[in-house]
Design a protein around this motif. Structure first.
Motif, PDB file in Angstrom:
ATOM      1  N   HIS A  90       5.766   6.362  -8.376  1.00 42.50           N
ATOM      2  CA  HIS A  90       4.601   5.667  -7.818  1.00 42.50           C
ATOM      3  C   HIS A  90       3.382   6.183  -8.572  1.00 42.50           C
ATOM      4  O   HIS A  90       2.970   7.337  -8.397  1.00 42.50           O
ATOM      5  N   THR A 131      -0.529   2.728  -3.103  1.00 42.31           N
ATOM      6  CA  THR A 131       0.809   2.514  -2.537  1.00 42.31           C
ATOM      7  C   THR A 131       0.834   2.790  -1.035  1.00 42.31           C
ATOM      8  O   THR A 131       1.405   2.020  -0.254  1.00 42.31           O
ATOM      9  N   LYS A 171      -0.849   0.021   0.965  1.00 34.64           N
ATOM     10  CA  LYS A 171      -0.007  -1.179   1.068  1.00 34.64           C
ATOM     11  C   LYS A 171       1.138  -0.969   2.048  1.00 34.64           C
ATOM     12  O   LYS A 171       1.499  -1.882   2.793  1.00 34.64           O
ATOM     13  N   MET A 172       1.721   0.224   2.044  1.00 35.09           N
ATOM     14  CA  MET A 172       2.811   0.504   2.983  1.00 35.09           C
ATOM     15  C   MET A 172       2.331   0.426   4.425  1.00 35.09           C
ATOM     16  O   MET A 172       3.008  -0.127   5.296  1.00 35.09           O
ATOM     17  N   VAL A 196       5.510  -3.183  -2.006  1.00 35.03           N
ATOM     18  CA  VAL A 196       4.994  -2.110  -2.860  1.00 35.03           C
ATOM     19  C   VAL A 196       5.787  -2.054  -4.155  1.00 35.03           C
ATOM     20  O   VAL A 196       7.025  -2.027  -4.137  1.00 35.03           O
TER      21      VAL A 196
END
Length: 325
Positions: A101, A107, A110-111, A117
């Motif tokens: 990542h 990230t 977004k999670m 992702v």
């Protein structure tokens, strides 16, 4: 960290809250930090209250009615609390495969919003080469744009005349902090709404900022910055007020320099257009008002093409006139 001035620190198996806090303190000093932590995936760290501070910490936030409708979700959501301690995270899948990542902050955000992702699977082949392929955390196809994005975030389609201006205005300045509290810089940038990007690599940076204590000791890291021609800014103290003054100063200087270059390019382009009009039979073509430096450049450009030019009017309306043959 203060006394020995290390450039890289490696920590094995961060497992307690005290160790996580120590790692954040080290990272905020501008030291390159490499560490391992308990957990198989990034999701494990998000759900672990002890280690979640490594990826920015997780807090519960109650959204307003408008924001909740914009996101098309619940009013109570999880949000990242601060910049992550580590910008890059590597999940070890097996002996020869890792999942990388490259932007932990993006990230994690977004999670938490349940967006797909993207990451990168890197594998070591039997021949000793490394293969890379994109990976998504679900069976969904890579989205071109999230359906929850607000209309205000839709990219504008500038006209031909506006493209160069928009690129010029949005060009960020890249700063590499060394020995300066990274979290404070990030907060100041956010509060002032400045177009600034914090980077980790010297080659990617436009300038380096450090403290008086670090600069006085003349570390190899700062010597390398000077050898690469990177400007080094020195703060007297590692305080929010000092950082705020620094950000205001460098962004103003950056914009001024960009504005000067943009004005030069536009003024010289105007000269070229005037020269083409002379070729079409026009005898006098007045240009837009400019300062004395840019007018001098316009005179030189016309002279190189064998044309005469004069300056007319008084400041701030003084301008160059291109004369036909």
């Amino acid at each position: 960290v203060e006394n020995h001035m290390p450039e890289v620190i490696i920590i094995d198996e961060i497992g307690t809250e005290l160790e996580a806090n120590a790692a954040r303190t080290i990272a905020e000093r501008g030291v390159q930090l490499v560490a391992t932590a308990h957990g198989n995936t990034l999701e494990n760290l998000i759900m672990n209250p002890t280690l979640s501070d490594l990826i920015g910490g997780i807090q519960t936030v109650t959204l307003g009615d408008i924001e909740a409708r914009r996101r098309r979700g619940q009013k109570t959501v999880l949000e990242r609390n601060a910049p992550p301690t580590f910008d890059i995270l590597v999940e070890i899948k097996d002996w020869n495969t890792v999942n990388v990542h490259t932007n932990v902050a993006n990230t994690v955000d977004k999670m938490l919003r349940k967006h797909p992702v993207a990451s990168e699977i890197r594998s070591l082949t039997t021949e000793g080469t490394v293969t890379k392929e994109p990976h998504w955390n679900s069976n969904d196809k890579a989205p071109t744009r999230y359906t929850t994005a607000p209309k205000s975030e839709e990219p504008l389609s500038p006209t031909t005349n506006d493209k160069e201006t928009s690129q010029f205005e949005n060009k960020p300045i890249k700063i590499l902090p060394y020995g300066v509290n990274r979290g404070r810089i990030f907060q100041v940038i956010t509060d002032l709404d400045k177009t600034v990007t914090l980077v980790n690599e010297m080659r990617e940076s436009d300038l380096v900022v450090t403290t008086k204590n670090y600069h006085r000791r003349g570390t190899e890291y700062l010597k390398r910055a000077e050898q690469m021609g990177k400007p080094v800014f020195v703060l007297r103290k590692n305080t929010t007020s000092q950082i705020e003054q620094f950000i205001r100063a460098v962004t103003k200087d950056h914009i001024d320099r960009q504005s000067t270059e943009f004005n030069k390019s536009s003024a010289l382009l105007e000269v070229e257009e005037a020269i083409s009009m002379v070729g079409q039979g026009k005898m006098e073509i007045p240009l837009r008002p400019q300062n004395s430096i840019i007018r001098r450049l316009q005179h030189k450009a016309a002279n190189k093409r064998g044309l005469e030019s004069t300056s007319m009017g008084r400041d701030p309306l003084r301008h160059v006139v291109i004369h036909g043959r």
